[in-house]
Structures are given as structure tokens and as C-alpha cells.
Design a protein around this motif. Structure first.
Motif, PDB file in Angstrom:
ATOM      1  N   LYS A  46      12.815  20.167 -21.984  1.00 17.97           N
ATOM      2  CA  LYS A  46      12.678  19.855 -20.558  1.00 17.97           C
ATOM      3  C   LYS A  46      11.929  18.529 -20.375  1.00 17.97           C
ATOM      4  CE  LYS A  46      14.935  23.365 -19.362  1.00 17.97           C
ATOM      5  NZ  LYS A  46      16.321  23.144 -18.893  1.00 17.97           N
TER       6      LYS A  46
ATOM      7  N   VAL B  49       4.650  19.562 -15.082  1.00 17.03           N
ATOM      8  CA  VAL B  49       6.056  19.245 -15.316  1.00 17.03           C
ATOM      9  C   VAL B  49       6.923  20.454 -14.979  1.00 17.03           C
ATOM     10  CG1 VAL B  49       7.770  18.618 -17.051  1.00 17.03           C
ATOM     11  CG2 VAL B  49       5.532  17.494 -17.058  1.00 17.03           C
TER      12      VAL B  49
ATOM     13  N   LYS C 196       6.923  12.946  -9.027  1.00 21.34           N
ATOM     14  CA  LYS C 196       7.110  14.149  -9.823  1.00 21.34           C
ATOM     15  C   LYS C 196       8.209  13.942 -10.854  1.00 21.34           C
ATOM     16  CE  LYS C 196      10.481  16.602  -6.937  1.00 21.34           C
ATOM     17  NZ  LYS C 196      10.762  17.888  -6.245  1.00 21.34           N
ATOM     18  N   ALA C 197       8.276  14.891 -11.788  1.00 20.95           N
ATOM     19  CA  ALA C 197       9.326  14.845 -12.803  1.00 20.95           C
ATOM     20  C   ALA C 197      10.650  15.278 -12.204  1.00 20.95           C
ATOM     21  CB  ALA C 197       8.953  15.769 -13.969  1.00 20.95           C
ATOM     22  N   GLU C 198      11.709  14.627 -12.679  1.00 20.70           N
ATOM     23  CA  GLU C 198      13.056  14.963 -12.242  1.00 20.70           C
ATOM     24  C   GLU C 198      13.983  14.917 -13.448  1.00 20.70           C
ATOM     25  OE1 GLU C 198      14.219  12.348  -9.114  1.00 20.70           O
ATOM     26  OE2 GLU C 198      12.548  12.909  -7.793  1.00 20.70           O
ATOM     27  N   PRO C 199      15.124  15.613 -13.391  1.00 23.76           N
ATOM     28  CA  PRO C 199      16.066  15.573 -14.515  1.00 23.76           C
ATOM     29  C   PRO C 199      16.500  14.136 -14.816  1.00 23.76           C
ATOM     30  CG  PRO C 199      16.630  17.339 -13.010  1.00 23.76           C
ATOM     31  CD  PRO C 199      15.565  16.540 -12.334  1.00 23.76           C
TER      32      PRO C 199
ATOM     33  N   ASP D  82       7.127  20.803 -11.278  1.00 24.54           N
ATOM     34  CA  ASP D  82       8.039  19.826 -10.672  1.00 24.54           C
ATOM     35  C   ASP D  82       9.492  20.243 -10.842  1.00 24.54           C
ATOM     36  OD1 ASP D  82       5.858  18.326  -9.999  1.00 24.54           O
ATOM     37  OD2 ASP D  82       6.168  16.777 -11.513  1.00 24.54           O
ATOM     38  N   LEU D  83       9.790  20.836 -11.998  1.00 21.68           N
ATOM     39  CA  LEU D  83      11.175  21.214 -12.293  1.00 21.68           C
ATOM     40  C   LEU D  83      11.538  22.588 -11.737  1.00 21.68           C
ATOM     41  CD1 LEU D  83      11.409  19.891 -15.969  1.00 21.68           C
ATOM     42  CD2 LEU D  83      12.181  18.765 -13.875  1.00 21.68           C
TER      43      LEU D  83
ATOM     44  N   TYR E 161      10.113  25.649 -12.428  1.00 21.73           N
ATOM     45  CA  TYR E 161      10.016  26.810 -13.319  1.00 21.73           C
ATOM     46  C   TYR E 161       8.739  27.621 -13.099  1.00 21.73           C
ATOM     47  CZ  TYR E 161      13.962  24.740 -15.758  1.00 21.73           C
ATOM     48  OH  TYR E 161      15.192  24.224 -16.063  1.00 21.73           O
TER      49      TYR E 161
ATOM     50  N   ASN F   4      14.326  15.725 -21.416  1.00 25.63           N
ATOM     51  CA  ASN F   4      15.420  15.517 -20.464  1.00 25.63           C
ATOM     52  C   ASN F   4      14.928  15.279 -19.041  1.00 25.63           C
ATOM     53  OD1 ASN F   4      17.729  15.718 -22.202  1.00 25.63           O
ATOM     54  ND2 ASN F   4      17.303  17.905 -22.400  1.00 25.63           N
ATOM     55  N   SER F   5      13.694  14.767 -18.918  1.00 24.79           N
ATOM     56  CA  SER F   5      13.136  14.479 -17.591  1.00 24.79           C
ATOM     57  C   SER F   5      12.509  13.090 -17.580  1.00 24.79           C
ATOM     58  CB  SER F   5      12.071  15.519 -17.212  1.00 24.79           C
ATOM     59  OG  SER F   5      12.619  16.812 -17.144  1.00 24.79           O
TER      60      SER F   5
END
Length: 932
Positions: A165, A646, A177-180, A649-650, A652, A168-169
Motif C-alpha cells: 500500500k 497512511v 494525504k496519501a492517494e493511490p 488516508d487510504l 483502511y 502503490n501510494s
């Protein structure tokens, strides 16, 4: 065993109840949707209430690394504190999650494998078994059904998943924030081929994507230990040697996996204000992140040509500026030289031939020093001139460029402008090497400007376009920063001391990276992530755990594992031990889930974001209480917070922070006042204490030594003291004659001792009668004190209150069962084994419907029982104390006077004398004034 008889038969009581708790799974916590067996004590206490509708309390220990030495008595201190609170919160009606597991990857097991050839897993399993046996012997109320081990493939599958993750971010500065990585926008030059082939365009796009990933590859200067065959983190290097083994280390550049924690620096700082940690702990985190506001200034490198002023130079067209971060741009006019970190990439390029050999030798010396030695411990300033010069952008002066160990490549830009007039280190350096020192800040009257580092008034700071003279420091900072930006010579910026996390190790015993390397269309190696379906990626079996002769990690020895049929190669570095400890608190929530690291329902319940409609109190966001040692006050907590953010942000996890409240327990020293270690021979084994005094005595003493956060020396005689107290508790409840009979029978037939224990009867003084007012007063004073102290984590004073109760209760001719039941509920968090045995005996003799002791309702304090109806009044004669009398609290002045005169002690001082005056202060004092 200590000489003489045991204070009570703990050797039979403790294994009996530990077995009962394990068979019953007494302390199991229940996830949303799970059905609770109706006979389970949790169901009995919370009849008809689904577990997920109860208020939760998630209490967590920093899980241990299971070393071969096992526990010493310092380890259980934090575990005892959390167990007391877990038991207390269950009694208060909360749904408690109290898990335990093992941070089991680690260098010691790998070093043992190198020496012996024994697989690290076998060593780890043996060590875990020892730790688990020791911890279980202390009666902690862990939910063992959630036990985890970071070396278990079922666990590290999800560690690898989280790494993917990160890989891939990317961090979007606009959304903060984290994004794909799929959402990463390309710059204009990469949006179309523009003359490049599709393969060339994709190669450039790949390079751009890889430069933005949260997990990326970098050639970084690292600590390399030849003997250990691995890279070490800064905290694993002490005095230029490895912390494990004491082997020499050197700095060398190596390809490493890095995690972009710096992108989260500001959030890591700001969110400290949302959690309940001690201010000192927060300050440690702030200092490690090291936020500072200032300016980044460009200093062009001078390529010289003769001009009228020999002290000035101008840059040629091909000169490259050196970026410098400074928090004091107002002192730029005082910059008389520059210093680069010896590792700075420009050092090789700018060093002149006549200075090259000196620079090379100096860099070799510095490579052997730790960052701490180079900065905080560096008393004597050292450095070497490169032969190159830079240009001060505000006055055109050429200034020499040096390298010195007190400048680190890991902070700022790895270069500083030296202002010796107003920086202590620069002043010492300039003095030693006879470099110019210029005043640019005027201090308050009476202070020397040399080495003055505080704010003042700018002086000697002007050119034909700019003047700072006469401005106070804040105004001068603002003005010169604006000038730098307007003239493209610098910019306002925020800098952080925090560096990206070096995340790879050249070891066998760690999580393999789920990464493969392929040769790209451009002929260069390129990394790719494995598909999630291929997890867990297991390490291959090896016969030799040392690095290869070429210096490659041990995994490189497994040719069949490394080299895949399609020509790609596996990554041979492994993750650091920190990886598994970054997220274990989340796996506890749903430890056996094979489809996800944690279900959404379990995460939202235990992390406190599924508040029921109409709930009178919102649950705590995150872990309610986290307890551990100060040695993890910075890095573990910082890394865990980063991973959590992280995942937040994603989408989870549902909280921005993992640990709402955190407490560090103090160190327990040896009896000699030194830190416990094998080398000092002052380690105290808890097994010995349990064998001699019992687990309850050890638990009680660990908490009675002093406040939890304090450092405290061990004293075995103190264990004996609390052991005697528990003996008094036992004797308060049991019949002396039946105890003697038990001891005699057990001596004759020891194999039947457990049977004889059941024949010990309660004292005849225990009765079903209601407590009298005096007994209720003693009981409720104890309830009040213990409750308040547990809420405030004051374990030592709570134990004192229990002792006071026993002192009083031992004098009771009749011992009401209701008072004794309440006392056992108060005692059981501290001494659960003895409390369970006595509760069982009470229940056998006076059976009433109630919960098991572990879930029995905490007694409620009633203030009416503590209302005083009598008070003590001092009586003086001519101002000197002669007696203290007891009177009703509402006694009138006349009644107080009469009682004072009636005192036998007072009468001997007033007999035959004239009473001139009687002074009565209600509820305070009576003073009789007499004369001859």
C-alpha cells in the motif's frame, strides 16, 4: 523457599486459577457479531447485551522482543499496571481488550543462526515459549486467543500487504494525504510522447512515478557493519560500533528502500495536540521531527576571474548554486564561510587538486563517527578547506567552502552558511581556523556580540538595494526573505530534521520485500510489486545465514528463490524489525481474519468510531491506553503513527491517530541501583520471586515500589513485606485450626495438597450480618481511595488503602460477608489468584447469585458512610495542650466547654485555680485561662 512456613499456599492457589482462566477463556474479548456462550462469565455479567453495544476499553502493552534471556523483574512492571487496569475496567462494566504477542524478528536470533546453523525460527519459538510461560505464571488477564507473532507468515503477510500500500501510494500535497499512485498527475512534458517512442515515454513516466512513491529506492549513505553483514540504523550504532556485538561500522552508499515519512512531518506534529500523552513525550517527538521556519538561500559557486576587488568574485554561467537552509536569514551579511557535510554530493566536484588528498582523508575519518559523535559529542571542531569558494548573495563577498563533521547531510540541505559572530559552533570553528568573524546583530547593552545567538537589532547589514540596519530580528527576517524571493536568490521555507525512514536491512530474519526487479526497455533495472494474491512471500530455507562473499544479503544465496523463470529477480533485502511493530495493535483486533488485516466492523468498534446513537459518552478514538518503556518514546511511536496515517488516508482505518493515551513506566533498577544486565550480575529473575513469594506478591510489590513513571531500585525485602500483607488477608478469611490441619496433611501427603486446600474452612468470625457503621466507614473509605487512585494510575497508594482496610478488619469480632466480598473485588486487580480462592470459599459457604469475580461489579462508594458524627477537639490550659477530647460534631459551645472541664487530664491543671476565661472556637479548640 524462604525459611519457615508459607504465609499462605500460593503454590497451590496460583496454578489452580491460571488453569481455570485458561480453560474458561475468562478474559476473551468478543468482536462485533460473535456469539458469546451463555455460560461465559462475560455473558452472565452482561446478559442480553450484545458485546458491540458495550463501551470498549482497549488497553495495550508494548509487546516484547522474546530474547533468549527471558524476563527479568523489570519487564512485568508495565504488564502488571495494564493488567490491574484491565481487571478494574471489567469490573466497571467495560468490554476490555487486553492482548499479548511477540515482536519476534530480530538480529540476535540471526546471529545465533550464523554461529550454530540453527534456523532463527527455532530459536525464536524457544524464546517465545519461555516468555509465554513466565508471563502466564503472573496471572495476567490477556486474551490469549488473539496472540500474535510477527514471524508468523499469517501475520507478516499483512505486513507485506501494508508495504505494498505504501509502494502503490503517493502523498498529494494539495489534499495533504496519501492517494493511490494511479491518481498521480504527470507533468506536461510527460503527458504526450513529444517525439519520444512509447517505450521511452513509459520509461520516463515510470521514473517519475517511482520518484513520488511513499516507498522508494535511494542510494543512501548508511551504517555498514562488516562483521554483522548488514546495514544498521542510527539508533543501532553506539560510539562508532554496532550496538549488538560492538563491531566497527562505516558509512557507505548503498541502494536502500526508503519510506517517505517526511511527507507526514507536519501532520505528525499537529496531531500531537489531539492525543493524551505526557508533554515530555510529545516534546521528544517534536524534537525528533525538528520543525523550523526560515529561508533557503542560494549561494553560487565562484568560478574566479580577476576583478578590481580581490575579495569578490562573480559566478560564471555554468556555476551551480549551493542551497542552504537557515532559521536566521537576517544574519546573511555575517556569513563569512560555508560548510558542507563531508558526504555532500558537491564535495567531490568542487574540491581543488591541491586539497583533494586532505579532503579524502578527512572523509574517511568522519565515516567512522556516529551522528551523535559528530554533533552533540563533538567538543573539538575539525574540518578541511576544499579550495573552492561561494558567493554571499547579499554582498557579493566570496567565502571559502569547508567540510566539517558537525554538518550532517541528513539535515536541511547538508550545507550551512557559517555566521561565526552569532552561532556558537561557527564561532568555535572560525576561531580555531582563523576565519573572519563579523558582527551583524547588536545584543542588549552589556552583552558581548561575539557568539551572541539570540534576537537583537541588525547592524552592518546593508547593500545598495537593501538595508536591515536598525531592524529587530523578526522584522529583519521578514524583510530579507522577501528580498531574496524577489531577486530569485532564495525563498521562505519550512525545514524538518526528520529524515525519510531507511527501511531495508541486509539480513535473513526479516520480512522479505514483495518486490521483483526486471530490466526495463531502457536497459536499467526497474522494480515492480508482486500481486497481493502471492502473499505471504516466505524467505527461502538456507544453510548459511551470512551475507555472500560479495557483500550481498543472505537471501542472495538462494539462487532458485531469487532468479525467477521470466528472468526477473527478487529483492534480497528484508524489512527492519520496526515493520512488524508498526501495526500489531490493529491485528489484535481481528487476529484470525484471513481476508483482511482487520475487518471494518472490528476496527471501528475497538478503535472507537462506531458510537451507538444516543450513547451518553463517545468512546475513546484509538487505543484507550498504551503502556511501555521510554526506549520506544520516539521511533516506534513515530513509525506506527506514520503507518496508521497512511492507512487512514487510504480508508483502511477510521482514526487519525493510533494511541489516544500513552504512559511510560519507569525503569526498575537492580538492588545496586544500576540498570539490570547480565554483565553487572544484578538481574533478578521473576521465576525465583514467584517460586519464593508467589505471583501475587510480585505483582503487588512491582506496583507498591512507587509511582509507575518513576525509576525505582529493586529490593527483595520489599517483596517479603507485601507477601506478609497477603498472608494477613488469607488469615482474615480462613479458620486457623483448619489451616493448621491443611499444612499438616500436606506435609504428610504432599501429592494430595490441592485436595486438602479445598478443605480449608472460613473463619467463624465471617457472618451474613450487615456491617455496622464503623465497618461501613472503613470499607467505603477504602472503596473511595482505591477507585480514585486507579483512575489516576496511583497504584502504590491504592495498595496502601487496601492495607489500611486489613489492619482495621483484623480487629473486627464479626466480619460481614458483604464487606469482605467488596474488599475482594477491590483486591482482585492487584492479587487475582488469592482473591479468586477466597471468593470461591465465600461463595461455597454463602452462595448467592452473582458474577464470577473477574466480572463482579465494582463496589460503589457512598459518601454518607464517611460523614463524621464525632470529632476530636484539642483542649488547652493557658495556651498549652493538655488533652484531646471526642465530642459530637454538632456540639454547642456550652457543651464543648463542659466536656473540656470534665476531662480528667484537664482537671488536674485547673483544680484549685480560678477560671478567668474560657475561649471556645466551635469544631476547632477550647482554651481555658486560669489564675492562682
Amino acid at each position: 523457599m524462604a525459611a519457615g512456613r508459607r504465609q499462605y499456599p500460593f503454590h497451590l492457589i496460583e496454578p489452580k486459577w491460571q488453569k481455570h482462566w485458561e480453560e474458561q477463556q475468562t478474559f476473551r474479548a468478543w468482536n462485533p457479531g460473535e456469539s458469546v456462550p451463555p455460560e461465559h462469565p462475560f455473558a452472565v455479567r452482561h446478559a442480553n447485551a450484545p458485546a458491540e453495544q458495550l463501551p470498549k476499553f482497549y488497553i495495550l502493552d508494548m509487546f516484547p522482543y522474546p530474547s533468549g534471556a527471558g524476563l527479568h523483574v523489570g519487564h512485568p512492571e508495565g504488564y502488571t499496571a495494564t493488567d490491574i487496569l484491565a481487571r478494574y475496567k471489567r469490573a466497571r462494566g467495560l468490554h476490555v481488550l487486553h492482548p499479548m504477542g511477540w515482536d519476534a524478528f530480530g538480529l540476535p536470533a540471526e546471529q545465533y543462526a550464523i554461529k550454530t546453523g540453527q534456523h532463527p525460527r527455532k530459536t525464536t519459538e524457544q524464546n517465545v515459549a519461555t516468555f509465554k510461560r513466565q508471563i502466564k505464571s503472573l496471572g495476567f488477564s490477556y486474551d490469549w486467543s488473539r496472540e500474535l507473532d510477527t514471524t508468523d507468515p499469517k501475520y507478516f503477510k499483512w505486513t507485506q500487504w501494508i508495504f505494498l500500500k505504501l509502494y502503490n501510494s503517493w502523498f498529494n500535497p494539495q489534499s495533504n494525504k496519501a492517494e493511490p499512485i494511479e491518481s498521480l498527475p504527470y507533468p506536461p512534458e510527460l503527458t504526450s510522447a513529444a517525439g519520444a517512442t512509447p517505450a521511452e515515454l513509459e520509461s520516463k513516466r515510470r521514473a517519475y512515478r517511482d520518484s513520488k512513491r511513499l516507498a522508494y529506492v535511494s542510494d543512501a549513505p548508511v551504517w555498514w557493519c562488516e562483521q554483522l553483514g548488514t546495514v544498521l540504523a542510527n539508533e543501532e550504532v553506539v560510539d562508532g560500533k554496532s550496538e549488538v556485538g560492538g563491531f566497527p561500522v562505516v558509512r557507505k552508499p548503498m541502494r536502500q528502500w526508503m519510506l517517505r515519512i517526511t511527507a507526514y512531518a507536519e501532520r505528525l506534529l499537529q496531531d500531537l495536540d489531539t492525543i493524551q500523552w505526557s508533554e515530555s513525550l510529545k516534546e521528544m517527538q517534536r524534537n525528533w521531527i525538528g520543525r523550523s521556519e526560515g529561508a533557503e538561500v542560494d549561494f553560487p559557486i565562484a568560478h574566479y576571474r580577476s576583478i578590481s576587488n580581490a575579495q569578490c568574485a562573480v559566478p560564471s554561467a555554468e556555476s551551480k548554486p549551493i542551497g542552504v537552509f537557515t532559521t536566521r536569514p537576517d544574519t546573511l551579511f555575517g556569513a563569512t564561510y560555508m560548510v558542507l557535510a563531508p558526504e555532500h554530493k558537491l564535495v567531490e566536484e568542487i574540491t581543488t587538486p591541491e586539497h583533494r588528498q586532505a579532503v579524502i582523508q578527512y572523509k574517511e575519518q568522519v565515516a567512522k563517527k556516529s551522528d551523535l559523535e559528530r554533533t552533540e559529542l563533538a567538543k573539538d571542531k575539525t574540518g578541511v578547506f576544499t579550495g573552492a569558494y561561494a558567493i554571499n548573495p547579499v554582498n557579493g563577498q566570496r567565502i571559502p567552502i569547508w567540510i566539517a563533521d558537525y554538518v550532517l547531510s541528513s539535515y536541511g540541505t547538508g550545507a550551512i552558511m557559517a555566521v561565526p559572530g552569532h552561532d556558537t559552533r561557527d564561532f568555535e570553528f572560525a576561531t580555531k581556523f582563523n576565519l573572519p568573524i563579523v558582527q551583524v546583530v547588536q545584543p542588549p547593552a552589556g552583552q558581548d556580540w561575539r557568539g551572541f545567538v539570540d534576537e537583537g537589532t541588525a547592524v552592518n547589514s546593508s547593500n545598495e538595494h537593501l538595508s536591515l540596519d536598525g531592524l529587530l530580528t523578526p522584522e529583519a527576517k521578514s524583510k530579507i526573505t522577501g528580498w531574496l524571493e524577489a531577486n530569485n536568490r532564495g525563498k521562505k521555507t519550512i525545514n524538518y530534521k526528520l529524515r525519510d525512514w531507511l527501511f531495508s536491512r541486509q539480513r535473513y530474519w526479516g520480512e522479505p520485500f514483495p518486490i521483483i526487479w526486471k530490466t526495463g526497455p531502457d536497459g536499467f533495472p526497474a522494480h515492480e510489486a508482486l500481486p497481493e494474491a502471492s502473499l505471504p512471500l516466505l524467505p527461502p530455507p538456507l544453510d548459511d545465514y551470512k551475507p555472500t562473499p560479495e557483500g550481498q544479503p543472505p537471501l542472495a544465496r538462494a539462487n532458485d528463490w531469487v532468479n525467477l523463470p521470466d528472468g526477473s529477480k527478487r529483492e534480497t533485502n528484508t524489512m527492519p524489525q520496526w515493520a512488524g511493530s508498526c501495526w500489531y495493535y490493529l491485528r489484535y483486533l481481528d487476529a484470525h481474519n484471513e481476508q483482511a488485516f482487520c475487518s471494518r466492523e472490528a476496527e471501528r468498534y475497538w478503535m472507537g468510531t462506531n458510537a451507538q446513537p444516543g450513547s451518553p459518552q463517545l468512546p475513546t478514538p484509538g487505543v484507550d491506553l498504551y503502556v511501555g518503556g521510554t526506549e520506544h518514546a520516539v521511533l516506534h511511536l513515530l513509525y506506527a503513527r506514520f503507518w496508521h496515517k497512511v492507512l487512514f488516508d487510504l480508508g483502511y482505518v477510521s482514526t487519525a491517530e493510533p494511541f489516544y493515551k500513552l504512559v511510560n513506566q519507569g525503569l526498575i533498577l537492580g538492588e545496586d541501583g544500576q540498570k539490570m544486565s547480565k554483565a553487572r550480575g544484578n538481574v533478578v529473575n521473576p521465576d525465583e520471586m514467584v517460586q519464593e513469594f508467589g505471583a501475587d506478591s510480585l505483582r503487588l510489590y512491582e506496583m507498591f515500589m512507587g509511582p509507575l513513571e518513576m525509576t525505582k531500585p529493586w529490593n527483595t525485602k520489599g517483596v517479603e513485606g507485601v507477601y506478609r500483607f497477603l498472608g494477613r488477608v488469607w488469615r482474615l478469611f480462613v479458620d486457623e485450626a483448619s489451616e493448621t490441619e491443611f499444612e499438616q496433611n500436606s506435609t504428610v501427603t504432599p501429592e494430595r495438597a490441592a485436595e486438602f486446600l479445598g478443605q480449608v474452612r472460613l473463619s467463624n468470625a465471617i457472618d451474613a450480618a450487615a456491617p455496622n457503621p464503623a465497618q461501613l466507614k472503613v470499607l467505603h473509605a477504602c472503596i473511595k481511595k482505591v477507585t480514585e487512585d486507579l483512575d489516576g494510575l496511583r497504584f502504590n497508594t491504592a495498595i496502601s488503602a487496601l492495607m489500611v482496610f486489613i489492619n482495621e478488619a483484623m480487629t473486627w469480632q464479626t466480619r460481614p460477608i458483604t464487606a469482605l466480598r467488596d474488599f475482594l473485588i477491590l483486591l482482585q486487580p492487584f492479587a487475582p489468584h488469592l482473591s479468586e480462592e477466597l471468593w470461591f470459599k465465600l461463595d461455597s459457604a454463602f452462595p448467592i447469585p452473582h458474577s464470577a469475580l473477574a466480572y463482579a461489579s465494582w463496589p460503589q462508594f457512598d459518601s454518607t458512610f464517611l460523614v463524621e458524627d464525632m470529632i476530636e477537639i484539642p483542649v488547652q490550659v493557658n495556651g498549652r495542650l493538655r488533652d484531646v477530647i471526642q465530642v459530637p460534631i454538632d456540639a454547642s459551645p456550652a457543651e464543648l466547654e463542659a466536656a473540656a472541664k470534665a476531662s480528667e487530664k484537664v482537671q488536674s491543671f485547673i483544680a484549685g485555680k480560678t477560671i478567668k476565661k474560657v475561649i471556645v472556637i466551635p469544631k476547632r479548640l477550647v482554651n481555658i485561662v486560669v489564675g492562682d
